[in-house]
Design an enzyme around this catalytic site. Structure first.
Site: not given
Lengths: 302, 618
Positions: B22, B86, B138, B403
């Site tokens: 909020l 996502a 470590c 792509c």
């Protein structure tokens, strides 16, 4: 600002709802039965109260330029928008004369560009200089230029913070700087705003009360100002002036969000005394997408 | 954005509203907590734009219903996601559907908006995104130097050991200089006998991890030659008048509350306070006691959850005690929670700026103004006077395997690595596929995803445990595997190369995926009032998140979050709460390298040294 949880917010805006307002102000439901007869400040106040019940949001009625100086003592910051140059200067002066600093901001959003002016007078603040922060070279150089990065260890504290001080010019001082003396490549929006400001002043117009039919007079004003400043007229692009004139009082909502976000953050920084404040102008123009800080202060004032 | 009268929009959001939202998600109110964000947002917008057409979808964007056909219906997609997985998924769908994508993210005062148009600009995956930050084992077990190391220890070692799956391997117990494991000292300190008093058990654990284990570590002189030595801490020294021993009144005052909390039972109310060592110790003991006495059934199957108050208290206290021991500054619960929970500052004003910039790009796309699209970076400190820095989008990376369909190279031990490892670490994690198909030539080796029949799934489950070289169609050096995700309509080829050895520290996965070449020489132009000049310079690096993603450099099956989810890019608005302002260490912004001719309005951007530094750490 309300979401962040400032102590209180007082609104003053006695204008009524217009179509332009409804296009860009999402605090006002477009229901004529609801908003008819009520001023913008009342309507915004009601919505804003909802955002954060911990913040006191209220409305002040009257003509701000008629108020005494004492009125401003209640506030840590004053933000003006849609005010004439005369009003902006007068309020700025009143703020500067108060015994306790009142931070002053002026913001104008015209078409798809805008300007923010900041005056924090003499401002001391905490700067985080931890080793984690890798400031870019320019930033460090800027700090040295403004004299706020103290090379001595005196102002540096063990927790990695340092105290900085900045000196801001008043609005009058800032816009009085001769254009030739300004830093190189200052945003054109600055000049366009000054031309339009002068125009509105001399024609007795309310801020934003312009249209494209004013172009010939505006170009005349541009010539006057540029001649007085010994600069070529092409310094202020005609296309920019056209855009602003044509828009009149219209504000482009995403630009409002951008300018509003920057301004909101500045006010929060000033109120909290933390974070590097912006000095002393900020410009955004959708045309080039840059959000630029211009430091326009005489060496005598800075 | 909601001012166009003909606009039709769909808002997809699987989240419900939480109180912490909020402070910036201003379409929501207190009364909406628990409701669907998509629905409430739509209702709120309708209030000031009654005639707009928005359809809310309370769903996960990765659901199969949002397929390429779905995406094809849109003119533009605006992402407001909070995880890399996502984002990659949507990127692939937008490429397949040929829909422009406006990506964005914010981290504190930093933010950016990027635009991706197939064929014109880079896709979201053309530039490498930072992989999750991991620390050498470590550092976590023996030589912490930053608070985040203590958090990782407390969360992934101590908490896991005490409350997590007992069968999990755990590096908690330090090796002493003579090579013996410190648990040889006591039979298993961590096993609590049923008759063992919870408070005494808690003290015993405290003394073991903060006292004994440190003493053991100190015996290894080499380690401490050039480092500050930690000091062992014991309950009897830190809490000489241990109030918990004087129980009775304290215990009775704890009433049956819905939220079990050591803070409330100790009266330490403010999560922003930095507790002293003794306060932290009290919290530690009390939290441990409360877990045993009130949450017994959870013990043995807990993983750390930032929304589990008691867990956060315990981890904060444990991290602080360890920090104290190693001379590292202590942090408040609020800050510790932020680090442990990978929580990042969300600043309403920055979000407003980024939102405005998103809309500006979206409008250009809707108006077909593809020539003026730009990427914009929002900085915390100005660079060359700019707080908002526009950059012309780059051309697609010809080597981008997403792509541009370039094959990848995988170095792996085909004799010892199992198909399962390949599927989990490479196909799902690195390549971000959810429903993969793996083909060896024309043979389908493996499939995963919804809609498969039970016996098919069962068959595949059997071969997952086979080494690659032992598969029916053996995968060896020189094999080319084709991996596809039909939902994302994305396919890529992987050349397999056998390698025997991998460096445990630098290559903990036991495999190395390469072949994706980072773009080097690129023209970047700042669009500047019609002028256009160009200069060859190194590429802009994506801004890196501020939060420290922490995970020990070892794979842990069964952890709630996948590696890819944890590598958050700049988070967007969602459920994120402020975290420490101290760890601004990872603040990155494009840094100016060259000062060109003053008349140019160009900013030349280079990889920030901080990014380079971080890469070395991994």
């Amino acid at each position: 600002m309300v979401l962040a949880g400032i102590g209180s917010l007082t609104l003053m805006d006695d204008r009524s709802v217009t179509e332009d307002v409804l296009q860009s102000n999402f605090l006002i439901p477009p229901d004529e039965a609801y908003y008819s007869g009520r001023s913008l400040d009342e309507l915004c106040c009601e919505s804003l109260k909802d955002f954060n019940p911990m913040v006191r949001v209220s409305v002040e009625k009257g003509d701000l330029s008629q108020f005494d100086g004492e009125f401003f003592d209640k506030f840590d910051a004053v933000v003006l928008s849609c005010c004439s140059l005369k009003t902006k200067k007068a309020i700025n002066e009143k703020c500067r004369r108060r015994p306790r600093r009142v931070a002053f901001y002026a913001i104008e959003c015209r078409d798809s560009c805008g300007e923010i002016f900041v005056d924090l007078q003499k401002y001391t603040y905490i700067q985080v200089m931890s080793s984690y922060v890798a400031p870019c070279l320019d930033y460090i150089l800027d700090c040295y230029k403004h004299g706020c990065l103290d090379t001595s260890d005196a102002s540096k504290k063990s927790d990695g913070t340092a105290e900085c001080q900045l000196n801001y010019p008043s609005l009058e001082e800032a816009i009085s700087i001769a254009w030739r003396d300004l830093p190189r490549k200052v945003s054109k929006v600055y000049f366009a705003m000054r031309v339009i400001e002068r125009f509105e002043l001399s024609e007795g117009r309310n801020p934003g009360e312009t249209s494209i039919s004013d172009l010939p007079l505006i170009l005349k004003m541009r010539k006057e100002l540029c001649d007085a400043q010994s600069l070529g007229e092409s310094y202020i692009p005609t296309s920019l002036l056209e855009r602003i004139l044509a828009a009149g009082g219209k504000e482009h909502p995403p630009v409002c969000a951008i300018l509003g976000g920057v301004l909101g953050q500045e006010v929060i920084k000033a109120i909290s005394g933390k974070g590097d404040p912006l000095k002393n102008f900020f410009y955004f123009d959708t045309a080039d997408g840059k959000g630029i800080i211009e430091d326009m202060s005489n060496s005598s004032t800075s | 954005m909601a001012s166009g009268s003909q606009l039709e929009a769909i808002k997809i959001d699987m989240d419900t509203i939480e109180v912490s939202n909020l402070n910036r998600q201003f379409l929501f109110r207190q009364s909406h907590v628990g409701q669907s964000k998509a629905k409430v947002a739509r209702d709120a917008v309708l209030k000031f734009r009654p005639h707009i057409n928005i359809t809310p979808c309370h769903a996960n964007i990765k659901d199969p219903e949002f397929d390429v056909e779905f995406f094809k219906k849109f003119n533009v997609v605006l992402n407001g996601l909070d995880n890399l997985d996502a984002r990659r998924h949507v990127n692939r769908l937008c490429l397949a559907a040929e829909v422009p994508l406006v990506e964005s993210g914010t981290t504190g005062f930093l933010g950016q908006v990027t635009v991706h148009v197939k064929g014109k600009t880079e896709c979201y995956e053309c530039q490498p995104k930072p992989t999750p930050k991991t620390y050498p084992v470590c550092t976590i077990t023996s030589t912490p130097s930053k608070f985040v190391h203590c958090i990782v220890w407390a969360k992934d070692l101590l908490f896991a050991k005490l409350f997590g799956d007992k069968n999990q391997e755990n590096d908690l117990n330090v090796r002493s200089s003579d090579g013996t494991n410190s648990t040889n000292h006591t039979e298993d300190v961590f096993e609590r006998r049923t008759d063992e008093d919870p408070e005494q058990y808690a003290c015993k654990i405290y003394d073991h991890v903060f006292g004994y284990n440190i003493e053991v570590a100190l015996t290894n002189e080499e380690t401490w030659k050039s480092r500050n030595k930690p000091r062992p801490l014991y309950v009897r020294d830190v809490l000489p008048d241990n109030l918990i021993q004087q129980n009775g009144s304290l215990e009775n005052s704890v009433t049956e509350e819905s939220v079990v909390s050591s803070m409330s039972s100790l009266g330490l109310k403010n999560p922003q306070d930095i507790w002293s060592l003794s306060e932290n110790s009290k919290i530690f003991l009390e939290a441990l006691r409360l877990f045993i006495e009130r949450r017994q059934k959870d013990i043995g199957n807990l993983t750390f959850d930032k929304d589990d108050q008691l867990a956060v208290e315990f981890v904060t206290a444990a991290a602080n005690i360890r920090a104290s021991s190693f001379g590292i500054p202590l942090h408040s619960l609020f800050e510790a929670k932020g680090i442990a929970g990978n929580i990042v500052h969300a600043v309403a004003t920055t979000n407003a700026i980024i939102a405005g910039l998103i809309v500006i790009e979206a409008i250009k796309i809707l108006q077909g103004d593809f020539e003026n699209l730009r990427m914009t970076y929002c900085l915390e400190h100005p660079s060359r006077k700019m707080l908002l820095m526009p950059v012309q989008p780059f051309e697609a990376n010809k080597s981008c395997y997403v792509c541009s369909e370039t094959p990848l190279l995988l170095e792996i031990n085909t004799r010892t690595s199992k198909l399962r490892d390949f599927v989990e670490k490479i196909v799902k994690n690195k390549l971000g596929m959810h429903s993969p198909l793996i083909m060896h030539g024309s043979t389908l080796i493996f499939e995963a995803g919804d809609g498969l029949e039970e016996d098919v799934v069962a068959n595949y489950a059997l071969i997952l445990d086979k080494a690659l070289a032992e598969l029916p169609a053996p995968v060896t050096s020189g094999t080319v595997l084709t991996v596809e995700d039909l939902h994302q309509e994305f396919s890529c080829n992987i050349n397999i190369k056998h390698r025997e050895e991998f460096d445990e520290e630098k290559e903990p996965d036991g495999m190395v995926l390469a072949g994706w070449i980072a773009p080097t020489q690129k023209d970047a132009r700042i669009v500047s009032n019609g002028e256009s000049t160009s200069a060859a310079h190194p590429a802009v690096t994506e801004m890196v998140e501020k939060s420290d993603d922490v995970e020990i450099a070892r794979e842990k099956p069964g952890t709630k979050r996948k590696l890819s989810e944890m590598s958050e890019m700049i988070d967007h608005v969602h459920d994120i709460k402020p975290c420490s302002s101290h760890d601004v260490g990872d603040q990155v912004h494009p840094q100016e390298v060259e000062d060109n001719d003053d008349d140019d309005d160009i900013v030349i951007l280079d990889e920030n040294p901080e990014t380079r530094k971080k890469k070395r750490l991994q």
